[in-house]
Motif scaffolding. Structure first.
Motif, PDB file in Angstrom:
ATOM      1  N   PHE A  15       0.824  -1.205   0.000  1.00  0.00           N
ATOM      2  CA  PHE A  15       0.000   0.000   0.000  1.00  0.00           C
ATOM      3  C   PHE A  15       0.862   1.261   0.000  1.00  0.00           C
ATOM      4  CE2 PHE A  15      -3.882  -2.325   1.728  1.00  0.00           C
ATOM      5  CZ  PHE A  15      -4.629  -2.106   0.577  1.00  0.00           C
ATOM      6  N   ILE A  16       1.934   1.251   0.789  1.00  0.00           N
ATOM      7  CA  ILE A  16       2.821   2.421   0.833  1.00  0.00           C
ATOM      8  C   ILE A  16       3.529   2.611  -0.511  1.00  0.00           C
ATOM      9  CG2 ILE A  16       4.910   3.359   1.894  1.00  0.00           C
ATOM     10  CD1 ILE A  16       4.017   2.021   4.516  1.00  0.00           C
ATOM     11  N   LEU A  17       4.029   1.519  -1.085  1.00  0.00           N
ATOM     12  CA  LEU A  17       4.674   1.606  -2.392  1.00  0.00           C
ATOM     13  C   LEU A  17       3.709   2.084  -3.468  1.00  0.00           C
ATOM     14  CD1 LEU A  17       6.888  -1.632  -2.466  1.00  0.00           C
ATOM     15  CD2 LEU A  17       7.665   0.734  -2.293  1.00  0.00           C
ATOM     16  N   ALA A  18       2.460   1.638  -3.382  1.00  0.00           N
ATOM     17  CA  ALA A  18       1.453   2.056  -4.367  1.00  0.00           C
ATOM     18  C   ALA A  18       1.227   3.562  -4.306  1.00  0.00           C
ATOM     19  CB  ALA A  18       0.141   1.317  -4.123  1.00  0.00           C
ATOM     20  N   ALA A  19       1.116   4.103  -3.100  1.00  0.00           N
ATOM     21  CA  ALA A  19       0.883   5.540  -2.943  1.00  0.00           C
ATOM     22  C   ALA A  19       2.061   6.341  -3.479  1.00  0.00           C
ATOM     23  CB  ALA A  19       0.637   5.863  -1.467  1.00  0.00           C
ATOM     24  N   VAL A  20       3.278   5.938  -3.109  1.00  0.00           N
ATOM     25  CA  VAL A  20       4.469   6.683  -3.525  1.00  0.00           C
ATOM     26  C   VAL A  20       4.672   6.594  -5.036  1.00  0.00           C
ATOM     27  CG1 VAL A  20       6.978   6.800  -3.336  1.00  0.00           C
ATOM     28  CG2 VAL A  20       5.597   6.412  -1.292  1.00  0.00           C
ATOM     29  N   LEU A  59       3.651   0.352  -9.395  1.00  0.00           N
ATOM     30  CA  LEU A  59       2.235   0.396  -9.021  1.00  0.00           C
ATOM     31  C   LEU A  59       1.506  -0.869  -9.472  1.00  0.00           C
ATOM     32  CD1 LEU A  59      -0.198   1.958  -7.874  1.00  0.00           C
ATOM     33  CD2 LEU A  59      -0.428   3.082 -10.112  1.00  0.00           C
ATOM     34  N   VAL A  60       1.802  -1.324 -10.675  1.00  0.00           N
ATOM     35  CA  VAL A  60       1.216  -2.569 -11.182  1.00  0.00           C
ATOM     36  C   VAL A  60       1.612  -3.745 -10.295  1.00  0.00           C
ATOM     37  CG1 VAL A  60       1.285  -4.234 -13.088  1.00  0.00           C
ATOM     38  CG2 VAL A  60       1.028  -1.796 -13.571  1.00  0.00           C
ATOM     39  N   THR A  61       2.879  -3.776  -9.907  1.00  0.00           N
ATOM     40  CA  THR A  61       3.375  -4.858  -9.046  1.00  0.00           C
ATOM     41  C   THR A  61       2.658  -4.858  -7.704  1.00  0.00           C
ATOM     42  OG1 THR A  61       5.547  -4.721 -10.103  1.00  0.00           O
ATOM     43  CG2 THR A  61       5.428  -5.850  -7.973  1.00  0.00           C
ATOM     44  N   THR A  62       2.421  -3.674  -7.142  1.00  0.00           N
ATOM     45  CA  THR A  62       1.730  -3.595  -5.851  1.00  0.00           C
ATOM     46  C   THR A  62       0.284  -4.056  -5.967  1.00  0.00           C
ATOM     47  OG1 THR A  62       1.053  -1.271  -6.170  1.00  0.00           O
ATOM     48  CG2 THR A  62       3.181  -1.678  -5.103  1.00  0.00           C
ATOM     49  N   ALA A  63      -0.360  -3.769  -7.105  1.00  0.00           N
ATOM     50  CA  ALA A  63      -1.739  -4.224  -7.303  1.00  0.00           C
ATOM     51  C   ALA A  63      -1.792  -5.751  -7.318  1.00  0.00           C
ATOM     52  CB  ALA A  63      -2.311  -3.651  -8.599  1.00  0.00           C
ATOM     53  N   PHE A  90      -6.274  -7.730 -10.425  1.00  0.00           N
ATOM     54  CA  PHE A  90      -5.518  -8.051 -11.629  1.00  0.00           C
ATOM     55  C   PHE A  90      -5.993  -7.202 -12.807  1.00  0.00           C
ATOM     56  CE2 PHE A  90      -4.044 -11.876  -9.436  1.00  0.00           C
ATOM     57  CZ  PHE A  90      -2.759 -11.995  -9.933  1.00  0.00           C
ATOM     58  N   LEU A  91      -7.308  -6.956 -12.884  1.00  0.00           N
ATOM     59  CA  LEU A  91      -7.837  -6.117 -13.950  1.00  0.00           C
ATOM     60  C   LEU A  91      -7.330  -4.681 -13.803  1.00  0.00           C
ATOM     61  CD1 LEU A  91      -9.647  -5.924 -16.406  1.00  0.00           C
ATOM     62  CD2 LEU A  91     -11.607  -5.547 -14.892  1.00  0.00           C
ATOM     63  N   GLU A  92      -7.265  -4.208 -12.555  1.00  0.00           N
ATOM     64  CA  GLU A  92      -6.699  -2.885 -12.299  1.00  0.00           C
ATOM     65  C   GLU A  92      -5.263  -2.810 -12.810  1.00  0.00           C
ATOM     66  OE1 GLU A  92      -5.401  -0.127  -8.440  1.00  0.00           O
ATOM     67  OE2 GLU A  92      -6.839  -1.766  -8.167  1.00  0.00           O
ATOM     68  N   ALA A  93      -4.482  -3.859 -12.559  1.00  0.00           N
ATOM     69  CA  ALA A  93      -3.093  -3.896 -13.012  1.00  0.00           C
ATOM     70  C   ALA A  93      -3.010  -3.867 -14.543  1.00  0.00           C
ATOM     71  CB  ALA A  93      -2.401  -5.139 -12.465  1.00  0.00           C
ATOM     72  N   VAL A  94      -3.904  -4.597 -15.201  1.00  0.00           N
ATOM     73  CA  VAL A  94      -3.912  -4.630 -16.669  1.00  0.00           C
ATOM     74  C   VAL A  94      -4.239  -3.252 -17.233  1.00  0.00           C
ATOM     75  CG1 VAL A  94      -5.115  -5.549 -18.684  1.00  0.00           C
ATOM     76  CG2 VAL A  94      -4.469  -7.084 -16.823  1.00  0.00           C
ATOM     77  N   VAL A  95      -5.232  -2.591 -16.657  1.00  0.00           N
ATOM     78  CA  VAL A  95      -5.641  -1.266 -17.131  1.00  0.00           C
ATOM     79  C   VAL A  95      -4.497  -0.267 -16.985  1.00  0.00           C
ATOM     80  CG1 VAL A  95      -7.184   0.680 -16.686  1.00  0.00           C
ATOM     81  CG2 VAL A  95      -8.099  -1.640 -16.730  1.00  0.00           C
TER      82      VAL A  95
END
Length: 240
Positions: A15-20, A59-63, A90-95
């Motif tokens: 979550f922290i990595l995603a935000a940053v 961000l994709v990796t964190t998702a 996974f769909l979020e990561a693809v988008v």
């Protein structure tokens, strides 16, 4: 329990990595997204654009990471919701990945435009505008629309099981609803994607992820009565 503790720490880190990474990625895409002369600005800041793309890959990796690490936690309460959360993550990561490809393609066009003499700028701008639109739509559908769906699913389970403090789960339910509303308003052109209203509607879900990340890293998940029953049943089945 030790495995669940490790999962809690990993989820918090993701979550922290995603935000940053999401913030840095958006800021470093600025030469392509905010400059009026983006065809030249992109090539002039090529390394910055590549780093921005790498941030979005983080961000994709964190998702994907939150999808995998949350699944066994959520499945203890509802396998259907856990599977739905896994699929939508996974769909979020693809988008988001589609948006990254769009930005890197725009960088290639910017480089070609800058190295070509007497180029037809209008033709390049038509293609460039389409690629920017792809990024804007994927940014809205991934980190907004899909994020709202994902957050409301895990917040609902955590609210029911009390595996995290209820104020955090409640904030997640409110924040996910608001970010989902923001994405719908952006779809219909009622508010701008990067606007004051968009930022205000995104604050609660951002606070949810940061407070949840800190709690999970420091404390981990609480053992709910439902989880305890599930663990006891599983141990009984294994012993048989």
């Amino acid at each position: 329990m030790a495995n669940q503790r490790r999962h809690a720490i990993l989820i918090g880190i993701f979550f922290i990595l995603a935000a940053v990474s999401s913030i840095l990625g958006l800021l470093w895409y600025a030469p392509l997204l905010t400059e009026s002369d983006y065809l030249r600005a992109g090539a002039a800041n090529a390394n910055q654009i590549v780093v921005a793309a790498l941030m979005e890959l983080v961000l994709v990796t964190t998702a994907v990471g939150t999808a995998v690490t949350m699944f066994p936690i959520l499945r203890q309460y509802s396998e259907r919701i856990a599977l739905a959360h896994l699929c939508f993550r996974f769909l979020e990561a693809v988008v988001i990945t589609i948006g990254i490809v769009g930005m890197l393609a725009l960088l290639s066009i910017s480089r070609e435009f800058s190295s070509t003499t007497a180029a037809d700028e209008q033709s390049y701008r038509v293609v460039g505008s389409a690629l920017i639109a792809i990024h804007d739509w994927t940014f809205m559908l991934g980190p907004n629309f899909m994020l709202g769906l994902n957050t409301i699913m895990y917040s609902y389970i955590f609210f029911q099981t009390r595996q995290i403090p209820r104020p955090i789960a409640t904030l997640g339910l409110v924040g996910s609803s608001l970010i989902f509303l923001a994405s719908l308003l952006e779809m219909f052109g009622i508010i701008e994607q990067l606007s004051t209203w968009g930022a205000l509607l995104a604050i609660p879900v951002a606070l949810t992820e940061m407070s949840l990340a800190i709690w999970l890293i420091a404390k981990g998940f609480k053992t709910s009565s439902h989880t305890a029953k599930t663990s006891s049943s599983q141990q009984l089945v294994n012993s048989i």
